[in-house]
Scaffold this active site. Sequence first.
Site, PDB file in Angstrom:
ATOM      1  CG  ASN A  80      -1.502   1.358   1.516  1.00  0.00           C
ATOM      2  OD1 ASN A  80      -2.438   1.801   0.854  1.00  0.00           O
ATOM      3  ND2 ASN A  80      -0.935   2.052   2.498  1.00  0.00           N
ATOM      4  CE1 TYR A 147       0.846   7.804  -6.625  1.00  0.00           C
ATOM      5  CE2 TYR A 147      -0.916   8.451  -8.126  1.00  0.00           C
ATOM      6  CZ  TYR A 147      -0.486   7.748  -7.011  1.00  0.00           C
ATOM      7  OH  TYR A 147      -1.382   6.994  -6.286  1.00  0.00           O
ATOM      8  CE  LYS A 151       0.638   4.108  -6.851  1.00  0.00           C
ATOM      9  NZ  LYS A 151       0.761   3.037  -5.826  1.00  0.00           N
ATOM     10  CB  THR A 184      -5.757   9.132   2.051  1.00  0.00           C
ATOM     11  OG1 THR A 184      -5.298   9.616   0.773  1.00  0.00           O
ATOM     12  CG2 THR A 184      -6.581   7.864   1.858  1.00  0.00           C
TER      13      THR A 184
END
Length: 246
Positions: A80, A147, A151, A184
């Site tokens: 995670n 990013y 990913k 988050t």
Amino acid sequence: MNLYLVTGTTKGLGEALAAELGADTNNMVVEIARGVSGKNGPNTFIHADFGDVVSTENALKAFGTLLEGKQFDRAVLINNAGVVNPVARFDLIDAQSLQNNMAVNVVAPMLTTKAFANHTRGKADSRLVVNISSGAAKRAVRGWAAYCAAKAGLEMATRVMAEEVRESDPTLSICSLAPGVVDTPMQAVIREATLESFPERERFRQMKETGGLRDALAVARDIISLCNTERLANGGNYDIRELLHA
């Protein structure tokens, strides 16, 4: 007894996953993160800075030592841990931030998957690795060059590792799962970015204001539920929203 290894549990989705899993006395939960959240008392915590390969490998050695002499019904790794920074146009990216992004988002989950595969081999009848991905792996987002690349790289690494275990390690399944847009601290970082560095900022602010972000605990429960089904197959590349509405 089930084994769960969860990374990046200091806050956000990782914290919710660790807390929910730790509430089940049938689970042995191991967290690897930079700091203790303070909410996951029953779990075993191992410190690691995933931006530092030496720190990561030391933590994974400690994980292996922890498993000595133990057997499990099943073992699950949820990779995670992740960072979105640097949020910037490509020609303004800081080199150190770029290196840290790749270390945390690509190198660390690959090393953790390697260690998990080796340390749990012969210790559980069923083993599963879930690499937490993102829609950014498939869509070019201005300001997220690092990013998006990380990913996408993690998803391709997942596909390759899954192909390699089909014959070499048939009790292990490796897949990737995009959890959708979750409320988050990472989202807070995104909303505070400048428009110059992140042109889509207002869309994310609007999602927060209109309740478009999913609660981290609800998403954690969905992920845990999926881990306990046969729906996460080896080599799968999933979007949680599609699985939940299938």
